[in-house]
Design an enzyme around this catalytic site. Structure first.
Site, PDB file in Angstrom:
ATOM      1  N   HIS A  22     134.763  58.547  -8.324  1.00  0.00           N
ATOM      2  CA  HIS A  22     135.075  58.109  -6.946  1.00  0.00           C
ATOM      3  C   HIS A  22     134.587  56.692  -6.702  1.00  0.00           C
ATOM      4  O   HIS A  22     135.058  56.004  -5.814  1.00  0.00           O
ATOM      5  CB  HIS A  22     134.487  59.081  -5.910  1.00  0.00           C
ATOM      6  CG  HIS A  22     132.997  58.988  -5.779  1.00  0.00           C
ATOM      7  ND1 HIS A  22     132.134  59.453  -6.755  1.00  0.00           N
ATOM      8  CD2 HIS A  22     132.211  58.473  -4.817  1.00  0.00           C
ATOM      9  CE1 HIS A  22     130.895  59.220  -6.382  1.00  0.00           C
ATOM     10  NE2 HIS A  22     130.908  58.621  -5.206  1.00  0.00           N
ATOM     11  N   ARG A  23     133.620  56.265  -7.504  1.00  0.00           N
ATOM     12  CA  ARG A  23     133.181  54.866  -7.511  1.00  0.00           C
ATOM     13  C   ARG A  23     133.014  54.445  -8.969  1.00  0.00           C
ATOM     14  O   ARG A  23     132.596  55.250  -9.803  1.00  0.00           O
ATOM     15  CB  ARG A  23     131.849  54.711  -6.794  1.00  0.00           C
ATOM     16  CG  ARG A  23     131.961  54.954  -5.316  1.00  0.00           C
ATOM     17  CD  ARG A  23     131.163  53.947  -4.548  1.00  0.00           C
ATOM     18  NE  ARG A  23     131.429  54.096  -3.122  1.00  0.00           N
ATOM     19  CZ  ARG A  23     130.816  53.398  -2.189  1.00  0.00           C
ATOM     20  NH1 ARG A  23     129.902  52.527  -2.521  1.00  0.00           N
ATOM     21  NH2 ARG A  23     131.106  53.556  -0.921  1.00  0.00           N
ATOM     22  N   LYS A  59     122.707  61.586  -7.042  1.00  0.00           N
ATOM     23  CA  LYS A  59     121.587  60.642  -6.972  1.00  0.00           C
ATOM     24  C   LYS A  59     122.065  59.272  -6.488  1.00  0.00           C
ATOM     25  O   LYS A  59     121.486  58.684  -5.582  1.00  0.00           O
ATOM     26  CB  LYS A  59     121.001  60.541  -8.381  1.00  0.00           C
ATOM     27  CG  LYS A  59     119.652  59.906  -8.485  1.00  0.00           C
ATOM     28  CD  LYS A  59     119.178  59.908  -9.939  1.00  0.00           C
ATOM     29  CE  LYS A  59     119.010  61.300 -10.519  1.00  0.00           C
ATOM     30  NZ  LYS A  59     118.412  61.306 -11.860  1.00  0.00           N
ATOM     31  N   ASP A  70     122.461  55.178  -2.121  1.00  0.00           N
ATOM     32  CA  ASP A  70     123.464  54.141  -1.854  1.00  0.00           C
ATOM     33  C   ASP A  70     123.614  53.138  -2.995  1.00  0.00           C
ATOM     34  O   ASP A  70     123.623  51.925  -2.780  1.00  0.00           O
ATOM     35  CB  ASP A  70     123.136  53.401  -0.539  1.00  0.00           C
ATOM     36  CG  ASP A  70     123.330  54.315   0.662  1.00  0.00           C
ATOM     37  OD1 ASP A  70     124.355  55.019   0.705  1.00  0.00           O
ATOM     38  OD2 ASP A  70     122.432  54.356   1.525  1.00  0.00           O
ATOM     39  N   LYS A  83     126.372  60.647 -17.948  1.00  0.00           N
ATOM     40  CA  LYS A  83     125.184  60.839 -18.784  1.00  0.00           C
ATOM     41  C   LYS A  83     125.607  60.903 -20.239  1.00  0.00           C
ATOM     42  O   LYS A  83     126.723  61.336 -20.547  1.00  0.00           O
ATOM     43  CB  LYS A  83     124.466  62.151 -18.404  1.00  0.00           C
ATOM     44  CG  LYS A  83     122.998  62.147 -18.760  1.00  0.00           C
ATOM     45  CD  LYS A  83     122.181  61.404 -17.723  1.00  0.00           C
ATOM     46  CE  LYS A  83     120.721  61.361 -18.045  1.00  0.00           C
ATOM     47  NZ  LYS A  83     119.940  60.869 -16.897  1.00  0.00           N
ATOM     48  N   SER A 116     118.302  49.800 -12.030  1.00  0.00           N
ATOM     49  CA  SER A 116     119.417  49.546 -12.953  1.00  0.00           C
ATOM     50  C   SER A 116     120.557  48.851 -12.207  1.00  0.00           C
ATOM     51  O   SER A 116     121.219  47.956 -12.737  1.00  0.00           O
ATOM     52  CB  SER A 116     119.941  50.856 -13.544  1.00  0.00           C
ATOM     53  OG  SER A 116     119.199  51.205 -14.685  1.00  0.00           O
TER      54      SER A 116
END
Ligand code: NAD
Length: 473
Positions: free
Chosen positions: A66-67, A95, A100, A107, A364
């Site tokens: 979705h992103r 997470k 945000d 993973k 990150s």
């Protein structure tokens, strides 16, 4: 695997998801789309180890697109399996939404025991794994961006970047294909400590509410809180050091692979780390007593228990033995869904993994932004701010006729370095996210625990993304 954890780690994550979904008021189809893993890449590749060829089993799972890019660490462990990687990828989606960070979850996992391998062997496997990801378009700064997890660190991330560059050398943003890199190789200050520091900020915020602490029979603040830590790796070590040095907390017990130790007066984590380096073990640390079994760390009398090793550590067979008032899930999935019910009935406050250990992915994200901007944070404004503050201090001195001491002057006129900005951004993220989760817990009926509230926080954000995409009404 314990009997209570029906279906394992993935089933446990999905059971928690279903509990939150039931009180979310979102359409069933949308919830089903969010819950499932979108792409699962299972691979096998041969690597020459000594005179033999070993077939390596490995995975990369992208849970949600979705992103983009998708984001999540790479785990090296003999226990890696598809379900585990799928569970960890799912947690990454929730997470990222909670804190945000504008990524989907992913993973990776390689089924090896890094402890039993030489550095050249690990390098060979890491490079081959990266080549497999490149071949299937499962890595890239706008596609999927790995990071460290259990059994990996900045060294492996540097090998990944170097392999990526040898295939895609002309790509201007190539450095953003992986995060958690060494600082001098396109990394960022503060990434190594980030997950542990995030755990500390999360705890500091959680223990700052008088009514929440009163319900647990605790005072507010980290000062003097007693803590037990399972696992002295990247996350456990930094959490321990920062809680001790910045929070004034007392680490009463630590467990590692080889055993556990206890000292009610406190264990100096940096000294313990040195002791382990010199002797190969945390056992026989001066002033502390050895415990019979390493898992006893979960049962010691303390205010805060921090599991920072692996999943499914607190289960139905030992949940009732937990004496801590707060459990902060620094590891992913350390409490099974069944054990959680027991702990909640006992009145334990559980700070869920998908919030508590989000410091790593947050920094990150900062590293990825740094790579895309091709400039370190603070470079443009540090001197400008410093000069402005110096002018202000000078003005105050002229107006008052008094001189400010050198120490105070340096403190007042310091421009922010990259590390200051990273820590400030991380602290802001952990505080804001906790307040969002706590507000959901306090205001929404039928939500009775922080994990469900954290899920709702994630689901609200992910579902509005899907709606903005026009995929769901
Ligand atoms: P790590 O490999 O650096 O350290 C883990 C440590 O736990 C090792 O030293 C290992 O010996 C120890 N350990 C394993 N089993 C144990 C047991 N039964 N009892 C006591 N000690 C044990 O790994 P890490 O990066 O610190 O990750 C730990 C956990 O945190 C994992 O669940 C990981 O998914 C999660 N996590 C890590 C990051 C990160 O940035 N590294 C971010 C978010 C979540």
């Amino acid at each position: 695997m314990s009997k209570d954890n029906h279906g394992g780690f993935l089933a446990s994550v999905n059971r928690n998801f279903d509990k939150a979904a039931a009180v979310s008021n979102l359409p069933e189809g949308l919830l089903a789309q969010i819950k499932e893993c979108n792409s699962v890449y299972q691979m096998r590749f041969p690597v020459k180890i000594g005179n033999d060829y070993k077939v390596i089993e490995a995975y990369r799972v992208q849970h949600s697109h979705h992103r983009l890019p998708t984001k999540g660490g790479i785990r090296y462990s003999q226990k890696v399996n598809q379900d585990e990687v799928m569970a960890l990828a799912s947690l990454m989606t929730y997470k990222c939404a909670i804190v945000d960070v504008p990524f989907g979850g992913a993973k990776g996992g390689v089924k090896i025991s890094p402890r039993e391998m030489t550095v050249p062997q690990l390098q060979k496997i890491t490079r081959r794994y990266t080549a497999e990801l490149i071949r299937k378009n499962f890595i890239g700064p706008g596609i999927d961006v790995p990071a460290p997890d259990y059994g990996t660190g900045s060294r492996e991330m540097a090998w990944i970047l170097d392999t990526y560059l040898s295939f895609k050398g002309g790509e201007i943003d190539a450095a953003g294909c992986v995060t958690g890199k060494p600082v001098h190789q396109n990394g960022i200050q503060g990434r190594t400590e980030a997950t542990g520091r995030g755990v500390y900020y999360a705890l500091k915020e959680a223990v700052s509410y008088k009514d929440d602490m009163a319900a647990l029979g605790l005072e507010t603040g980290m000062e003097g809180k007693t803590i037990a830590i399972q696992g002295l790796g990247n996350v456990g070590y930094h959490t321990g050091v920062i809680c001790q040095e910045e929070g004034g907390s007392i680490i009463v017990s630590v467990a590692e692979y080889e055993g556990a130790i206890y000292n009610k007066k406190g264990i100096d984590i940096k000294a313990l780390f040195k002791h382990r380096k010199e002797t190969g073990s945390i056992l026989d640390f001066p002033g502390a007593k050895n415990m019979k079994q390493r898992k006893r760390v979960l049962e010691v009398d303390c205010d805060i228990l921090i599991p920072a090793a692996l999943e499914s550590q607190i289960r139905v067979d030992n949940a009732h033995k937990v004496k801590a008032k707060i459990v902060a899930e620094a590891a992913n999935g350390p409490i099974t869904a069944e054990a959680e019910e027991i702990l909640l009935k006992m009145g334990v406050m559980i700070l869920p993994d998908m919030y508590v250990n989000a410091g790593g992915v947050t920094v990150s994200y900062f590293e990825w932004l740094k790579n895309l901007s091709h400039m370190r944070f603070g470079r443009m404004e540090k001197r400008f701010n410093q000069n402005t503050y110096l002018n202000l201090v000078g003005l105050v001195e002229r107006l008052t006729g008094k001189t400010i001491g050198v120490k105070e002057r340096n403190l007042l006129t310091k421009g922010a370095d990259e590390i200051d900005l990273v820590r400030s951004g991380l602290e802001e993220t952990m505080i804001t996210s906790y307040r969002q989760i706590r507000t959901i817990l306090k205001k929404r009926k039928k939500i009775e625990d922080l994990r469900t509230a954290a899920f709702i926080s994630a689901l609200d954000k992910i579902s509005s993304d899907y709606m903005a995409l026009g995929i769901f009404p």
